[in-house]
Design a protein around this motif. Structure first.
Motif, PDB file in Angstrom:
ATOM      1  N   THR A   1      -7.367  -0.231  -0.964  1.00  0.00           N
ATOM      2  CA  THR A   1      -7.684  -0.854  -1.504  1.00  0.00           C
ATOM      3  C   THR A   1      -7.075  -2.822  -1.078  1.00  0.00           C
ATOM      4  O   THR A   1      -8.735  -3.376  -1.665  1.00  0.00           O
ATOM      5  CB  THR A   1      -7.823  -0.763  -2.673  1.00  0.00           C
ATOM      6  N   SER A   2      -6.626  -3.229  -1.117  1.00  0.00           N
ATOM      7  CA  SER A   2      -6.144  -4.481  -0.992  1.00  0.00           C
ATOM      8  C   SER A   2      -4.540  -5.013   0.080  1.00  0.00           C
ATOM      9  O   SER A   2      -4.008  -3.651   0.456  1.00  0.00           O
ATOM     10  CB  SER A   2      -5.424  -5.295  -2.328  1.00  0.00           C
ATOM     11  N   TYR A   3      -5.030  -5.972   0.783  1.00  0.00           N
ATOM     12  CA  TYR A   3      -3.746  -6.418   1.816  1.00  0.00           C
ATOM     13  C   TYR A   3      -2.154  -6.448   1.173  1.00  0.00           C
ATOM     14  O   TYR A   3      -1.893  -8.105   1.419  1.00  0.00           O
ATOM     15  CB  TYR A   3      -4.477  -7.516   2.526  1.00  0.00           C
ATOM     16  N   ASP A   4      -2.886  -7.027  -0.755  1.00  0.00           N
ATOM     17  CA  ASP A   4      -1.072  -7.194  -1.187  1.00  0.00           C
ATOM     18  C   ASP A   4      -0.020  -6.693  -0.849  1.00  0.00           C
ATOM     19  O   ASP A   4       0.885  -6.867  -1.508  1.00  0.00           O
ATOM     20  CB  ASP A   4      -1.394  -7.636  -2.971  1.00  0.00           C
TER      21      ASP A   4
ATOM     22  N   SER B   1      -1.367   0.173   0.002  1.00  0.00           N
ATOM     23  CA  SER B   1      -2.425   0.646  -0.615  1.00  0.00           C
ATOM     24  C   SER B   1      -3.741   0.465   0.836  1.00  0.00           C
ATOM     25  O   SER B   1      -3.550  -0.376   1.532  1.00  0.00           O
ATOM     26  CB  SER B   1      -2.522  -0.942  -1.652  1.00  0.00           C
TER      27      SER B   1
ATOM     28  N   LEU C   1       0.727  -1.201   5.857  1.00  0.00           N
ATOM     29  CA  LEU C   1       0.316  -1.218   3.913  1.00  0.00           C
ATOM     30  C   LEU C   1       0.587   0.265   3.656  1.00  0.00           C
ATOM     31  O   LEU C   1       0.784   1.188   3.856  1.00  0.00           O
ATOM     32  CB  LEU C   1      -1.430  -1.462   4.616  1.00  0.00           C
TER      33      LEU C   1
ATOM     34  N   VAL D   1       0.884  -5.728   2.050  1.00  0.00           N
ATOM     35  CA  VAL D   1       0.765  -5.357   3.324  1.00  0.00           C
ATOM     36  C   VAL D   1       2.077  -6.210   3.802  1.00  0.00           C
ATOM     37  O   VAL D   1       2.838  -7.235   3.498  1.00  0.00           O
ATOM     38  CB  VAL D   1      -0.162  -5.784   4.442  1.00  0.00           C
TER      39      VAL D   1
END
Lengths: 115, 113
Positions: free
Chosen positions: B96-99, B94, B92, B101
């Motif tokens: 704050t989000s999984y976008d 980020s 990852l 990953v």
């Protein structure tokens, strides 16, 4: 407590058709993410939703769309199906969708076969 | 673009032998997660590593995050038949989000009784 649930478990469609997959997160979880897992590969991120808002979008064509409902359940829609869309579609939920601070829990998946 | 690779692709071991899978990212990661997927099942979260050089243990499993935060390893001591499955790392960038990953292709472990 129930885990993440997905429906249907299996689906067979033909090229050009449309499909809707459903996911119910763990009770209390507000974030839902969708992944595509092609046989023999790792999951690939499609969408993340938190509090009904899209938080992230992966590198998938516009034929893929999703939404999240007030009860935090979610739907993934795929239009104009292609043979290459055949895969296991996984839904994962977490409390707030904070990738660095939380565990995400995967559902059992929907296995889609496009003929 | 960012890539996450894993080696080996497959590993067959005798029960009781040790097993190690390695994960390498083309870019520096904020954190890395490990998952196990049994045949016909779904990924199950094992652990998350955040700090450079971090080492975490779970019974017979030892996870390590490299100093440069670009590589990681999972080591299983004295494998058992219950360890069978595919082990995925997920990098990852980020928090704050999984976008962002990226899952590796996985290492499939077979344990011969």
């Amino acid at each position: 407590d129930a885990g993440v649930t997905q429906s249907p478990t299996h689906l067979i469609k033909t090229r050009g058709q449309q499909v809707t997959l459903r996911c119910s997160p763990i009770s209390g979880h507000k974030s839902v993410s969708w992944y595509q897992q092609v046989l023999g590969q790792g999951p690939q991120f499609i969408f993340q939703y938190y509090e009904k808002e899209e938080r992230g979008r992966g590198n998938f064509p516009d034929r893929f769309s999703a939404r999240q409902f007030p009860n935090y359940s979610s739907e993934l829609n795929v239009n104009a199906l292609l043979l290459g869309d055949s895969a296991l579609y996984l839904c994962a939920s977490s409390f707030a969708g904070l990738a660095g601070a939380e565990t995400q829990y995967f559902g059992p998946g929907t296995r889609l076969l496009v003929l | 673009g960012q890539q996450v690779m894993q080696i080996p692709q497959y590993q067959h071991v005798q029960e009781g032998e040790d097993f190690t899978t390695y994960c390498n990212s083309s870019t520096t990661l904020s954190n890395i997660q490990w998952y196990k997927q049994r045949p016909g099942g779904h990924p199950v979260f094992l652990i998350q590593l955040v700090k450079s050089g971090e080492v975490k243990k779970q019974k017979r499993l030892t996870f390590q995050f490299g100093e440069a935060k670009k590589n990681s390893s999972l080591h299983i001591t004295a494998t058992q038949t219950t360890d069978v499955g595919t082990y995925f790392c997920a990098g990852l960038t980020s928090k704050t989000s999984y976008d962002k990953v990226i899952f590796g292709p996985g290492t499939s472990l077979s344990v011969i009784p």
